[in-house]
Scaffold this motif. Structure first.
Motif, PDB file in Angstrom:
ATOM      1  N   ARG A 246       0.806  -1.208   0.000  1.00 23.39           N
ATOM      2  CA  ARG A 246       0.000   0.000   0.000  1.00 23.39           C
ATOM      3  C   ARG A 246       0.849   1.272   0.000  1.00 23.39           C
ATOM      4  NH1 ARG A 246      -4.250  -0.363   4.064  1.00 23.39           N
ATOM      5  NH2 ARG A 246      -4.830  -2.032   2.665  1.00 23.39           N
ATOM      6  N   ARG A 263      -8.817   1.517   7.237  1.00 23.09           N
ATOM      7  CA  ARG A 263      -9.592   0.309   7.513  1.00 23.09           C
ATOM      8  C   ARG A 263     -10.410  -0.096   6.287  1.00 23.09           C
ATOM      9  NH1 ARG A 263     -13.158   2.136  11.199  1.00 23.09           N
ATOM     10  NH2 ARG A 263     -14.748   2.197   9.575  1.00 23.09           N
ATOM     11  N   ASP A 266      -8.392  -1.632   3.616  1.00 23.30           N
ATOM     12  CA  ASP A 266      -8.134  -3.039   3.937  1.00 23.30           C
ATOM     13  C   ASP A 266      -9.291  -3.926   3.502  1.00 23.30           C
ATOM     14  OD1 ASP A 266      -5.629  -2.991   5.002  1.00 23.30           O
ATOM     15  OD2 ASP A 266      -6.305  -2.579   7.058  1.00 23.30           O
ATOM     16  N   GLU A 267     -10.510  -3.478   3.848  1.00 19.76           N
ATOM     17  CA  GLU A 267     -11.688  -4.285   3.515  1.00 19.76           C
ATOM     18  C   GLU A 267     -11.800  -4.467   2.007  1.00 19.76           C
ATOM     19  OE1 GLU A 267     -14.268  -2.889   7.448  1.00 19.76           O
ATOM     20  OE2 GLU A 267     -14.666  -1.950   5.512  1.00 19.76           O
ATOM     21  N   ALA A 269      -9.322  -4.259  -0.163  1.00 17.94           N
ATOM     22  CA  ALA A 269      -8.218  -5.098  -0.639  1.00 17.94           C
ATOM     23  C   ALA A 269      -8.562  -6.579  -0.479  1.00 17.94           C
ATOM     24  CB  ALA A 269      -6.940  -4.752   0.116  1.00 17.94           C
ATOM     25  N   GLN A 270      -9.190  -6.906   0.648  1.00 18.09           N
ATOM     26  CA  GLN A 270      -9.584  -8.301   0.878  1.00 18.09           C
ATOM     27  C   GLN A 270     -10.581  -8.775  -0.165  1.00 18.09           C
ATOM     28  OE1 GLN A 270     -10.931  -8.920   4.880  1.00 18.09           O
ATOM     29  NE2 GLN A 270      -8.944  -8.277   5.723  1.00 18.09           N
TER      30      GLN A 270
END
Ligand code: ADP
Ligand code: MG
Length: 685
Positions: A246, A263, A266-267, A269-270
């Motif tokens: 990142r 945050r 991240d979500e 990216a998942q």
């Protein structure tokens, strides 16, 4: 006559070809469709009174004998009267019917009728005008709680009610769709009881039981349909991206991201790495920094060799996104293009070609991006900014074309959780619940017309301090929706400001009818500080970003939804300057003022949205029928939240047990869900 659910209404006496056509307009063709055509209201016709004791002016049932033959008289062209006296043991009532000639023959001397209407007193005589009447022996419309149906020209309420009465004779044959265990758990009435009592309630309690059962049923099918939709997506394959470090992206940003932004990245990216297509709703209040998150998602897609598309609700916003994203991502080698209706034909052709050949990595445009036949080289991600409209149906349509990109829907209209669950029932939800540091809340004032001069003075002072100002008018000419007289025409308003109020200032004008070039020029001049006061319609509503603007004043503020005003307010307070929002209103009515004051009292977008929802309902909230969900007959998606969560729970249980509803005992449920989602492409198959 033997009535079954499949009996066509034309089998009913009194339903000829002409009527059948009109009934069809209401969707009524068979007994079954009629049974599920619910009243929109009820009239309590249960109260009986004698002629003497009838309370004046209240609609009641009076049982009386026609004491004479009705007399028909012509008063003048277009006005006839039928008059008669009727009597019970307590006295006489003088009844008059206007323009209902048929009554002359319909009422027979010496027979007893129930007359339903308001008793009045004139010259010491008791009178009734245009009462509903029927023989005592064949009571249908009196002495009961009477359904009030949605009507159409040529189809009266009594006709529908009498058809419904007949149709209900087969209510006992309507198959029970809800398994009995489920009905027991949730204490739901049986189908026959529910149908009888939704049309002709025995009493209030029966009505509420009936309504509860049928509403639950509707929400149950809705929940199942959405769960199936989500399940289909779960089973589908999307591209699994590899997510690069990142840091390389963060280095492009001119600021440090907030924790909430990190945050959410991240979500996302998942999702992108999961191998299943992302379907995520990103909620974040105005100014919370959603654009940077969208840029991150696009960056990941592009680093994986895919194209990304960002759809904005307006051209102004698309252009602005294009500028800021170009500035952000070009240093990373991303090729950004703009595709809007306003471009010259040759330019459009070029952009399309580049998209098709994979020479552009990121394209920004309006809704037309997916609806027009734009073909991509390899589209990997769609971001829909401020697009509540990007709903179930659009995603299904895309899927039907065989394109399965990752989808990120962004919204600054914080949707109350319960509603989000439904509207976006098949989406995952992320929330940015934190504003970038250093923001001070916008000071908000509700003022009446008589403070107009002071508002102008305030505008002038802001400008003298080097700031800029938005003056917003309701959109008069923007979409031709013609909001009626009394609204300030934007052009006249701007002219008056230029010539009379601020002749020494530079006043710009921005509205939806300008050509894209012109709009762009105005926005550019405002962003550059050349225009000090910008008169605008709601084209600036979402996303426009000029940090030097410190005041937004809204004319006729009562005409706007609260969430919309909240959006508008978000146009200021974006820089380091203390900012203000002035809501001007001519409204006298306490409710409108109270409503506007909610805005002055909070900056919490969720609270504001709840308030909006309470007042306007979900239809208005999202634009009627634009969320792509099936129409509900009884359920109120905003109000029936408790029942909704019960229905969702029941749906989950059912699907855990029988994921494809293939068991014979669930056949009926499957059929109902199919019917409810008939207009949504691709939900089944
Ligand atoms: P919205 O969520 O309303 O779309 P934007 O993405 O337009 O918000 O961001 C609003 C403003 O805040 C922009 O000027 C943006 O550059 C700035 N911004 C976004 N994130 C941050 C941050 N973490 N720190 C400082 N400024 C930020
Ligand atoms: Mg935005």
């Amino acid at each position: 006559m033997d009535v079954t659910c499949g009996t066509p209404l034309t089998d009913f006496p009194g339903v000829g070809e002409a009527r059948a056509k009109k009934l069809e307009k209401l969707g009524l063709t068979t007994v079954d469709s009629l049974l599920h055509y619910y009243p929109r209201d009820y009239e309590d016709r249960r109260q009986y009174a004698t002629i003497q004791d009838a309370p004046l002016g209240v609609r009641v049932c009076v049982a009386a004998i026609a004491a004479e033959r009705p007399r028909l008289s012509y008063v003048r062209r277009g006005l006839t009267l039928v008059q008669l006296k009727a009597a019970d043991q307590t006295g006489i009532v003088y009844i008059t019917f206007f323009n209902q000639d048929y009554v002359e023959k319909a009422i027979r001397q010496g027979e007893e009728y129930i007359f339903f209407g308001a008793v009045e007193e004139q010259n010491r005589r008791r009178t009734m005008t245009n009462p509903v009447f029927e023989r005592v022996s064949s009571r249908n419309f009196t002495g009961c709680i009477m359904p009030v149906y949605p009507l159409t020209a040529g189809i009266g309420n009594h006709l529908l009610a009498s058809l419904a009465r007949r149709a209900l004779t087969c209510a006992g044959q309507v198959p029970e769709t809800l398994p009995s265990a489920l009905r027991q758990t949730h204490q739901l009435a049986g189908v026959e009881f529910a149908l009888q009592n939704i049309h002709f309630p025995a009493d209030e309690e029966a009505l509420s039981l009936a309504r509860r059962r049928l509403t639950f049923e509707e929400l149950f099918y809705l929940s199942i349909g959405l769960a199936l939709l989500k399940g289909r997506r779960g089973g589908r394959k999307g591209s699994a991206f590899s997510v690069p470090e990142r840091e390389a992206f963060l280095a492009l940003l001119p600021f440090a991201p907030t924790q909430a932004q990190v945050r959410v990245m991240d979500e996302i990216a998942q999702d992108l790495a999961s191998g299943r297509p992302m379907n995520r709703l990103l909620q974040g209040d105005v100014g919370s920094g959603k654009t940077a998150v969208a840029a991150y998602a696009a960056w990941v897609a592009i680093r994986n060799g895919f194209q990304a598309a960002l759809m904005a609700p307006t051209e102004v916003l698309a252009e602005q996104h294009c500028k800021s994203l170009t500035a952000l991502l070009r240093p990373a080698g991303v090729r950004v293009g703009l595709l809007t209706g306003g471009l010259a034909a040759a330019e459009k052709r070029r952009v399309r070609q580049e998209l098709a050949q994979g020479e552009l990595d990121l394209v920004i445009g309006t809704h037309a991006l997916i609806s027009e036949n734009v073909s991509f080289h390899n589209l990997g991600l769609i971001v829909a900014d401020e697009q509540h409209r990007f709903g179930v149906a659009q995603r299904a349509a895309l899927a039907a074309k065989g394109v399965v990109p990752h989808v990120l829907v962004m919204s600054a209209t914080p949707i109350p959780r319960t509603l989000a669950l439904i509207i976006y029932g098949d989406l995952d939800v992320s929330v940015i619940d934190q504003l970038p540091p250093g923001r001070t809340p916008v000071e908000t004032y509700v003022v009446r017309e008589d403070k107009r001069q002071r508002m102008y003075n305030f505008v002038r002072r802001q400008v003298e301090e080097g700031r800029q100002v938005y003056l917003i008018c309701p959109a008069v000419e923007e979409d031709g929706s013609g909001e009626g007289a009394g609204l300030q025409s934007v052009k006249q308003y701007a002219d008056r400001l230029r010539t009379e109020v601020f002749p020494d200032l530079n006043v710009g004008l921005l509205h939806g009818k300008l050509r894209p070039r012109e709009k762009e020029a105005v926005m550019a001049a405002f962003a550059a500080g050349e225009i000090q006061v910008l008169v605008a319609t709601t084209v600036v509503e979402v996303g426009v970003d000029v940090p030097n603007a410190s005041l937004i004043a809204v004319e006729n503020a009562e005409r706007f939804g609260l969430s919309q005003l909240h959006q508008l307010r978000g146009r200021v307070g974006r820089g380091k300057h203390l900012s203000y929002c002035v809501l001007l209103t001519g409204a006298q009515n306490i409710d409108s003022l109270r409503r506007l004051r909610v805005l002055a009292s909070t900056t919490d977008g969720f609270r504001i949205a709840e308030e909006d929802l309470k007042l306007r309902g979900p239809g208005d909230f999202f634009g009627r029928r634009q969320h792509g969900l099936p129409q509900m007959k009884l359920a109120d998606l905003a109000g029936d939240t408790r029942l909704l969560s019960q229905a969702q729970q029941a749906a989950r249980q059912l699907l855990d047990d029988d994921p494809t509803l293939s068991r014979p005992e669930h056949r009926l449920i499957l059929a109902q869900v199919r019917q409810l989602f008939a207009e949504t492409p691709d939900i089944f198959n």
